[in-house]
Design a protein around this motif. Structure first.
Motif, mmCIF file in Angstrom:
data_model
loop_
_atom_site.group_PDB
_atom_site.id
_atom_site.type_symbol
_atom_site.label_atom_id
_atom_site.label_comp_id
_atom_site.label_asym_id
_atom_site.label_seq_id
_atom_site.Cartn_x
_atom_site.Cartn_y
_atom_site.Cartn_z
ATOM 1 N N ALA A 1 0.804 -1.221 0.000
ATOM 2 C CA ALA A 1 0.000 0.000 0.000
ATOM 3 C C ALA A 1 0.842 1.278 0.000
ATOM 4 C CB ALA A 1 -0.971 -0.018 1.166
ATOM 5 N N TYR A 2 1.907 1.359 0.794
ATOM 6 C CA TYR A 2 2.692 2.607 0.818
ATOM 7 C C TYR A 2 4.172 2.407 0.524
ATOM 8 C CZ TYR A 2 -1.281 5.273 2.514
ATOM 9 O OH TYR A 2 -2.498 5.895 2.614
ATOM 10 N N THR A 3 4.623 1.138 0.392
ATOM 11 C CA THR A 3 6.064 0.896 0.177
ATOM 12 C C THR A 3 6.247 -0.158 -0.906
ATOM 13 O OG1 THR A 3 5.953 -0.778 1.870
ATOM 14 C CG2 THR A 3 6.747 1.392 2.559
ATOM 15 N N ALA A 4 7.489 -0.417 -1.277
ATOM 16 C CA ALA A 4 7.869 -1.531 -2.158
ATOM 17 C C ALA A 4 6.956 -1.669 -3.367
ATOM 18 C CB ALA A 4 7.895 -2.838 -1.356
ATOM 19 N N GLN A 5 6.798 -0.579 -4.087
ATOM 20 C CA GLN A 5 5.966 -0.632 -5.295
ATOM 21 C C GLN A 5 6.852 -0.572 -6.534
ATOM 22 O OE1 GLN A 5 3.566 2.845 -4.868
ATOM 23 N NE2 GLN A 5 2.654 2.157 -2.956
ATOM 24 N N GLU A 6 6.351 -1.136 -7.614
ATOM 25 C CA GLU A 6 7.075 -1.076 -8.885
ATOM 26 C C GLU A 6 6.112 -0.639 -9.983
ATOM 27 O OE1 GLU A 6 10.051 -3.861 -9.499
ATOM 28 O OE2 GLU A 6 10.581 -2.690 -11.275
ATOM 29 N N LEU A 7 6.634 0.177 -10.872
ATOM 30 C CA LEU A 7 5.808 0.629 -11.992
ATOM 31 C C LEU A 7 5.888 -0.419 -13.106
ATOM 32 C CD1 LEU A 7 4.111 3.115 -12.609
ATOM 33 C CD2 LEU A 7 6.099 4.140 -13.694
ATOM 34 N N PHE A 8 4.712 -0.841 -13.600
ATOM 35 C CA PHE A 8 4.654 -1.857 -14.658
ATOM 36 C C PHE A 8 4.004 -1.293 -15.917
ATOM 37 C CE2 PHE A 8 5.291 -4.675 -11.124
ATOM 38 C CZ PHE A 8 5.908 -5.795 -11.662
ATOM 39 N N VAL A 9 4.488 -1.764 -17.066
ATOM 40 C CA VAL A 9 3.752 -1.576 -18.318
ATOM 41 C C VAL A 9 3.141 -2.937 -18.640
ATOM 42 C CG1 VAL A 9 3.879 -1.079 -20.783
ATOM 43 C CG2 VAL A 9 5.275 0.240 -19.193
ATOM 44 N N VAL A 10 1.823 -2.954 -18.781
ATOM 45 C CA VAL A 10 1.116 -4.199 -19.091
ATOM 46 C C VAL A 10 0.565 -4.055 -20.507
ATOM 47 C CG1 VAL A 10 -0.809 -5.710 -18.431
ATOM 48 C CG2 VAL A 10 0.473 -4.477 -16.667
ATOM 49 N N GLU A 11 1.022 -4.941 -21.383
ATOM 50 C CA GLU A 11 0.623 -4.846 -22.787
ATOM 51 C C GLU A 11 -0.358 -5.978 -23.108
ATOM 52 O OE1 GLU A 11 3.277 -4.176 -26.693
ATOM 53 O OE2 GLU A 11 4.333 -4.238 -24.758
ATOM 54 N N LYS A 12 -1.467 -5.655 -23.762
ATOM 55 C CA LYS A 12 -2.430 -6.708 -24.131
ATOM 56 C C LYS A 12 -2.035 -7.203 -25.522
ATOM 57 C CE LYS A 12 -7.434 -7.468 -24.231
ATOM 58 N NZ LYS A 12 -8.717 -6.951 -23.723
ATOM 59 N N ILE A 13 -1.418 -8.383 -25.581
ATOM 60 C CA ILE A 13 -0.884 -8.822 -26.871
ATOM 61 C C ILE A 13 -1.882 -9.664 -27.665
ATOM 62 C CG2 ILE A 13 1.578 -8.565 -26.366
ATOM 63 C CD1 ILE A 13 1.733 -11.363 -25.462
ATOM 64 N N SER A 14 -2.915 -10.207 -26.995
ATOM 65 C CA SER A 14 -4.027 -10.851 -27.710
ATOM 66 C C SER A 14 -5.241 -10.779 -26.776
ATOM 67 C CB SER A 14 -3.703 -12.314 -28.037
ATOM 68 O OG SER A 14 -3.802 -13.087 -26.854
ATOM 69 N N GLU A 15 -6.387 -11.239 -27.231
ATOM 70 C CA GLU A 15 -7.607 -11.200 -26.402
ATOM 71 C C GLU A 15 -7.374 -11.841 -25.030
ATOM 72 O OE1 GLU A 15 -10.284 -9.585 -25.889
ATOM 73 O OE2 GLU A 15 -10.237 -8.783 -27.921
ATOM 74 N N HIS A 16 -6.491 -12.867 -24.980
ATOM 75 C CA HIS A 16 -6.352 -13.637 -23.731
ATOM 76 C C HIS A 16 -4.958 -13.576 -23.126
ATOM 77 C CE1 HIS A 16 -10.265 -15.146 -24.712
ATOM 78 N NE2 HIS A 16 -9.816 -15.443 -25.918
ATOM 79 N N GLU A 17 -4.126 -12.699 -23.637
ATOM 80 C CA GLU A 17 -2.733 -12.718 -23.178
ATOM 81 C C GLU A 17 -2.203 -11.315 -22.923
ATOM 82 O OE1 GLU A 17 1.209 -15.038 -24.763
ATOM 83 O OE2 GLU A 17 -0.519 -14.879 -26.087
ATOM 84 N N VAL A 18 -1.534 -11.139 -21.752
ATOM 85 C CA VAL A 18 -0.865 -9.863 -21.475
ATOM 86 C C VAL A 18 0.616 -10.124 -21.192
ATOM 87 C CG1 VAL A 18 -2.897 -8.666 -20.535
ATOM 88 C CG2 VAL A 18 -1.373 -9.914 -18.984
ATOM 89 N N ARG A 19 1.418 -9.101 -21.428
ATOM 90 C CA ARG A 19 2.845 -9.175 -21.107
ATOM 91 C C ARG A 19 3.139 -8.048 -20.122
ATOM 92 N NH1 ARG A 19 5.586 -7.871 -26.007
ATOM 93 N NH2 ARG A 19 5.213 -9.934 -26.892
ATOM 94 N N ARG A 20 3.769 -8.387 -18.990
ATOM 95 C CA ARG A 20 4.063 -7.374 -17.959
ATOM 96 C C ARG A 20 5.544 -7.061 -17.949
ATOM 97 N NH1 ARG A 20 1.244 -8.521 -12.313
ATOM 98 N NH2 ARG A 20 3.396 -8.218 -11.701
ATOM 99 N N ARG A 21 5.880 -5.776 -17.926
ATOM 100 C CA ARG A 21 7.292 -5.375 -17.906
ATOM 101 C C ARG A 21 7.528 -4.454 -16.707
ATOM 102 N NH1 ARG A 21 9.670 -0.934 -20.832
ATOM 103 N NH2 ARG A 21 7.731 -0.646 -21.978
ATOM 104 N N PRO A 22 8.384 -4.864 -15.745
ATOM 105 C CA PRO A 22 8.690 -3.975 -14.617
ATOM 106 C C PRO A 22 9.610 -2.846 -15.072
ATOM 107 C CG PRO A 22 9.953 -6.012 -14.430
ATOM 108 C CD PRO A 22 9.125 -6.143 -15.674
ATOM 109 N N CYS A 23 9.354 -1.632 -14.607
ATOM 110 C CA CYS A 23 10.128 -0.490 -15.109
ATOM 111 C C CYS A 23 10.912 0.259 -14.036
ATOM 112 C CB CYS A 23 9.190 0.486 -15.811
ATOM 113 S SG CYS A 23 8.421 -0.241 -17.253
ATOM 114 N N GLY A 24 10.641 -0.025 -12.753
ATOM 115 C CA GLY A 24 11.393 0.677 -11.706
ATOM 116 C C GLY A 24 10.524 0.984 -10.500
#
Ligand code: SAH
Length: 248
Positions: free
Chosen positions: A204-227
């Motif tokens: 909630a207030y600590t240890a967070q990471e920014l993610f880019v979540v890409e929807k690559i098909s109707e049923h599939e996502v790809r998550r990329r941690p950015c920092g």
């Protein structure tokens, strides 16, 4: 140089205080370029165009261009400019896109996004839908966006943004500006294939990471941690309870 041209536009007819803000805004943007946060001409132009002083509470106006979060209401914050810039760069917004923001707060981040998807003076009309759970902030964001000239390009909605906003779906991009325990499933459902979500995930207030979540098909996502990052908690059906426990 494109940057030089962006900085030069219209400073002649401004009053003293506005002139100072314009100068501070330019210095902030130049600094964000120098440290490598700001990169693309679209985001640089938007950060130069939106007057942050119109989105901070009056008592914090003098700090409008300090690169720091500022309080809004009910313990919430307006994100630091470098965070706004970084998230906009990760979103890869383009003119004409339709996007959803969860956590409208002051309306500042929504205005910067609107300046990219529906640039001032352009025929291209993308749109930003921005959801906020606190009434007080819905009113605050609406008023700020109106004064700054973005009310026609940003629709502020009161509600639980973890449920998305199906009325205007599907979206090209979704921006979440509060920290979630996980990606809320309705947001993935309401995203176009090829679309992207930028979202802070973690405690909630600590240890967070920014993610880019890409929807690559109707049923599939790809998550990329950015920092790493720190945001106030996302509170709602697919977020946290008020007590900082995950809702489900
Ligand atoms: N983007 C804002 C800053 C956001 S701070 C700006 O530019 O000023 C995070 C915001 O998310 C807070 O205003 C908080 O009230 C809101 N929030 C938290 N949980 C939410 C939810 N489930 N739906 C909508 N808004 C939420």
């Amino acid at each position: 140089m494109v940057f030089k041209r962006l900085f030069k536009r219209g400073s002649e007819d401004l009053g003293g205080e506005e002139m100072n803000f314009k100068k501070e805004r330019k210095e902030l943007v130049q600094n964000l370029i120098r440290i490598g946060v700001l990169k693309s001409p679209e985001v640089i132009r938007a950060m130069m165009a939106v007057p942050r002083e119109l989105f901070v509470p009056p008592s914090y106006k003098k700090l409008a261009y300090a690169d720091t979060p500022l309080p809004t209401a009910s313990g919430q914050t307006i994100s630091a400019p470098h965070m706004v810039a970084w998230m906009c760069e990760l979103l890869e917004l383009k003119p004409g896109m339709k996007m959803l923001e969860i956590g409208a707060g002051s309306g500042y981040h929504a205005a910067v996004c609107a300046e990219i998807v529906a640039p001032t003076g352009s025929q291209v009309k993308g749109h930003v839908y921005a959801i906020e759970r606190l009434w007080e902030l819905v009113e605050f964001a609406k008023k700020n966006l109106e004064r700054a000239g973005y009310a026609d390009r940003v629709t502020v909605i009161h509600g639980d943004g973890t449920l998305g906003y199906p009325e205007a779906a599907p979206y090209d991009r979704i921006l979440v500006t509060a920290a979630a325990p996980r990606v809320p499933p309705p947001l993935v459902e309401q995203l176009k294939v090829g679309g992207k979500i930028v979202i802070p995930i973690g405690e909630a207030y600590t240890a967070q990471e920014l993610f880019v979540v890409e929807k690559i098909s109707e049923h599939e996502v790809r998550r990329r941690p950015c920092g790493g990052c720190i945001f106030v908690p996302l509170i709602g059906r697919y977020g946290w309870r008020e007590s900082s426990e995950p809702s489900i």
